[in-house]
Design an enzyme around this catalytic site. Structure first.
Site: not given
Length: 328
Positions: A56, A213
């Site tokens: 991303h 994450e």
């Protein structure tokens, strides 16, 4: 190879496509893809590693970590004792500082890109799959395969400022790998079904893989302690240092969760019964109505369930959240 990230963002092919340092041979595979192999094969540890970031394009903490790691390697300040493939994923989105330009690349792996319209993300996903398969195939089948895909979460957390999401796999997890993950994240989330993430793709080749994450602070500011700690642990990982033991300031091993249910918006008549600012890992008690999708409801079935990636604004067919339960 002074600054791999700058070369990648500028779309520059290096003047040399391969070379050597004191410790390793390097090979430029493609824009944003670099392979490093130790010169002394007798010093190889029993694992091959893929480190990726920027799948991303607006999630840049992992990109910065990997770029610094490469700079330290090329400066000969740390040795290399594993075969290593470094990937900066969605280059066009990185340049634009956007999550993606046309399609979410992290839903396109495992050949799912073949069902997507033509785009830079479609082509890039296919190229990354090919690069990873070639890397695994060129290695020794006797060594472990590890893949860490670094992401950034912008949503705050009720608890666990960093966490790992592990793909479903048919065989058991290696506790050494899970123990090492516990040195860099506070929680581990185990998927129960296949999906289109990059880490899920690697797991199909018997790799121990994880989507890591990392949480940013207010206004996108990174947590420098977390940043530096992960940098240090990755250096240990690739240089043959001792791994798998949580640092002294960890009060407990990473808490483990499994995905109980995925909330996906299927109809226009869709409601989530929590506010937009709901945090990751917010707990809900048994009997709580979480989602209504037309005539279908999701009500918490367990004593406590926790929500991950809550997003009430999801469009049709998109995930609006994951409901988790703690592993006993």
């Amino acid at each position: 190879m002074n600054d791999f990230l700058t070369n990648t963002l500028n779309g520059e092919q290096p003047s040399k496509l391969f070379g050597e340092t004191l410790y390793f041979h390097w090979k430029w595979i493609e824009c944003g893809i670099l392979q490093l192999t130790p010169l002394d094969s007798s010093m190889l540890v029993e694992r091959d590693c893929v480190l990726s970031a920027g799948i991303h394009g607006n999630e840049t903490c992992g990109v910065e970590i990997l770029n610094q790691l490469l700079q330290n390697l090329f400066a000969n300040t740390i040795p290399l004792k594993c075969r290593l493939l470094v990937i900066f994923g969605n280059i066009d989105a990185l340049r634009a500082n956007k999550r993606f330009l046309f399609c979410d690349m992290n839903r396109m792996f495992g050949g799912r890109w073949q069902n997507c319209a033509s785009s830079c993300e479609r082509d890039r996903a296919a190229l990354l799959e090919e690069a990873v398969v070639d890397f695994w195939n060129d290695g020794d089948d006797g060594r472990e395969r590890w893949h860490l895909d670094l992401h950034t979460t912008f949503k705050g957390s009720y608890q666990h400022t960093s966490f790992g999401i592990l793909p479903a796999r048919a065989t058991s997890w290696d506790e050494g790998f899970l123990g090492w993950l516990g040195t860099i994240v506070e929680a581990l989330v185990f998927h129960q079904s296949q999906n289109g993430t990059f880490s899920n793709f690697s797991s199909q080749f018997n790799a121990f893989s994880c989507t890591v994450e990392l949480e940013t602070g207010p206004h996108g500011k990174k947590n420098f302690y977390e940043f530096n700690h992960i940098q240090s642990e990755l250096e240990k990982l690739i240089s043959g240092g001792q791994i798998g033991k949580p640092p002294p300031d960890h009060k407990q091993p990473a808490i483990r969760y499994k995905v109980k249910h995925q909330i996906t918006r299927q109809r226009e008549e869709f409601n989530l019964y929590f506010p937009l600012n709901t945090l990751n890992f917010t707990p809900f008690t048994r009997g709580t109505l979480i989602a209504q999708d037309g005539d279908s409801n999701y009500i918490v079935q367990n004593e406590t369930e926790y929500i991950l990636f809550p997003n009430p604004a999801r469009s049709l067919g998109k995930r609006a959240g994951l409901m988790l339960v703690k592993e006993c």
